[in-house]
Write an enzyme that holds these catalytic residues in place. Structure first.
Site, PDB file in Angstrom:
ATOM      1  N   PRO A  11       0.792  -1.220   0.000  1.00 44.26           N
ATOM      2  CG  PRO A  11      -0.053  -1.036   2.156  1.00 44.26           C
ATOM      3  CD  PRO A  11       0.597  -2.016   1.221  1.00 44.26           C
ATOM      4  CG  ASN A  12      -0.190   4.351   1.309  1.00 44.25           C
ATOM      5  OD1 ASN A  12      -1.135   4.921   0.763  1.00 44.25           O
ATOM      6  ND2 ASN A  12      -0.269   3.826   2.503  1.00 44.25           N
ATOM      7  NE  ARG A  19       4.012   6.639   1.686  1.00 46.90           N
ATOM      8  CZ  ARG A  19       4.274   5.401   2.052  1.00 46.90           C
ATOM      9  NH1 ARG A  19       4.797   4.544   1.209  1.00 46.90           N
ATOM     10  NH2 ARG A  19       3.997   5.004   3.272  1.00 46.90           N
ATOM     11  CE1 TYR A  24       9.085   4.827   3.069  1.00 38.67           C
ATOM     12  CE2 TYR A  24       7.507   6.636   3.048  1.00 38.67           C
ATOM     13  CZ  TYR A  24       7.980   5.456   3.603  1.00 38.67           C
ATOM     14  OH  TYR A  24       7.346   4.907   4.680  1.00 38.67           O
ATOM     15  CG  ASN A  75       8.011  -2.304   0.648  1.00 42.01           C
ATOM     16  OD1 ASN A  75       7.497  -2.403   1.773  1.00 42.01           O
ATOM     17  ND2 ASN A  75       8.613  -1.201   0.241  1.00 42.01           N
ATOM     18  CB  ALA A  78       1.363   0.376   6.758  1.00 43.27           C
ATOM     19  CG  HIS A  81       4.985  -2.091  10.632  1.00 45.03           C
ATOM     20  ND1 HIS A  81       6.321  -2.434  10.657  1.00 45.03           N
ATOM     21  CD2 HIS A  81       4.869  -1.086   9.716  1.00 45.03           C
ATOM     22  CE1 HIS A  81       6.987  -1.657   9.811  1.00 45.03           C
ATOM     23  NE2 HIS A  81       6.134  -0.834   9.223  1.00 45.03           N
ATOM     24  CG  ASP A  88      -1.573 -16.650   8.978  1.00 45.84           C
ATOM     25  OD1 ASP A  88      -0.465 -16.716   9.555  1.00 45.84           O
ATOM     26  OD2 ASP A  88      -2.659 -16.602   9.592  1.00 45.84           O
ATOM     27  CD  GLU A  99       9.964  -7.870   6.166  1.00 37.74           C
ATOM     28  OE1 GLU A  99      10.120  -8.987   6.719  1.00 37.74           O
ATOM     29  OE2 GLU A  99       9.702  -6.837   6.794  1.00 37.74           O
ATOM     30  CG  HIS A 101      10.854  -2.706   4.790  1.00 37.89           C
ATOM     31  ND1 HIS A 101       9.495  -2.578   4.699  1.00 37.89           N
ATOM     32  CD2 HIS A 101      11.084  -3.877   5.424  1.00 37.89           C
ATOM     33  CE1 HIS A 101       8.917  -3.615   5.270  1.00 37.89           C
ATOM     34  NE2 HIS A 101       9.868  -4.422   5.716  1.00 37.89           N
ATOM     35  NE  ARG A 108      10.316   5.754   8.585  1.00 39.24           N
ATOM     36  CZ  ARG A 108       9.303   5.614   7.727  1.00 39.24           C
ATOM     37  NH1 ARG A 108       9.278   4.598   6.884  1.00 39.24           N
ATOM     38  NH2 ARG A 108       8.324   6.500   7.713  1.00 39.24           N
TER      39      ARG A 108
HETATM   40  C1  DQA Z   1       8.066   0.794   4.055  1.00 38.02           C
HETATM   41  C2  DQA Z   1       8.166   1.029   5.568  1.00 38.02           C
HETATM   42  C3  DQA Z   1       6.795   0.928   6.226  1.00 38.02           C
HETATM   43  O1  DQA Z   1       6.901   1.171   7.625  1.00 38.02           O
HETATM   44  C4  DQA Z   1       5.846   1.938   5.631  1.00 38.02           C
HETATM   45  O2  DQA Z   1       4.561   1.802   6.186  1.00 38.02           O
HETATM   46  C5  DQA Z   1       5.809   1.895   4.141  1.00 38.02           C
HETATM   47  C6  DQA Z   1       7.048   1.715   3.412  1.00 38.02           C
HETATM   48  C7  DQA Z   1       9.417   1.030   3.340  1.00 38.02           C
HETATM   49  O3  DQA Z   1       9.550   0.586   2.201  1.00 38.02           O
HETATM   50  O4  DQA Z   1      10.315   1.678   3.894  1.00 38.02           O
HETATM   51  O5  DQA Z   1       4.757   2.085   3.526  1.00 38.02           O
HETATM   52  O6  DQA Z   1       7.693  -0.556   3.841  1.00 38.02           O
END
Ligand code: DQA
Length: 146
Positions: A11-12, A19, A24, A75, A78, A81, A88, A99, A101, A108
């Site tokens: 997401p996002n 953003r 980022y 990735n 959010a 977390h 699952d 994984e 990020h 952070r």
């Molecule tokens: C993220 C880190 C997450 O905490 C955050 O919610 C993101 C991006 C990262 O790529 O640094 O959306 O996954």
């Protein structure tokens, strides 16, 4: 045996470039995907990229990946977390998972220090900006060639 790698952006991440640039960076998701395609070509593997905002959509995409892909680079944004559903789904498909990020989640806010995904992943790459994905892809390739 499939040899393709699925890259899942959560997401996002479609908002990259506009953003929280201070966290980022200014690059867009398209630029990340272009870097990944170039690296995939260099490594001689095929990749497919997908960006999903919804938790259920991500679960669906992961379930469908089971017999089509050899590994997943994800990735989870959010959801990292707190999404037991995504964790699952990853555990259920039993493919190697990396994984990634962009930011260093451990440097952070405290709520970002915990990843519920990490225990079902082979490993984690965090904090290298868009290179986290390239490093994650390299790790996934080494896992499937093992
Ligand atoms: C993220 C880190 C997450 O905490 C955050 O919610 C993101 C991006 C990262 O790529 O640094 O959306 O996954």
């Amino acid at each position: 045996m499939p040899s393709k790698i699925l890259i899942v952006h959560g997401p996002n991440l479609n908002m990259l470039g506009e953003r929280e640039i201070n966290v980022y960076g200014k690059f867009t998701l398209d630029e990340i995907n272009r870097d990944l395609q170039a690296k995939a070509k260099e490594l001689g593997v095929e990749i497919e990229t997908v960006q999903l905002n919804g938790e259920g959509e991500m679960v669906d995409a992961l379930q469908q990946a089971k017999n089509k892909f050899a590994a997943i680079v994800i990735n989870p944004g959010a959801y990292t977390h707190y999404s037991i559903a995504i964790r699952d789904a990853l555990a259920a498909i039993s493919l190697p998972v990396v994984e990634v990020h962009l930011s260093n989640i451990y440097a952070r806010e405290e709520f970002r220090h915990k990843s519920v995904i990490a225990p079902v992943a082979a490993g984690q790459v965090t904090g290298f900006g868009k290179n986290s994905y390239v490093l994650g892809l390299m790790a996934a390739v080494s896992l499937i060639k093992k």
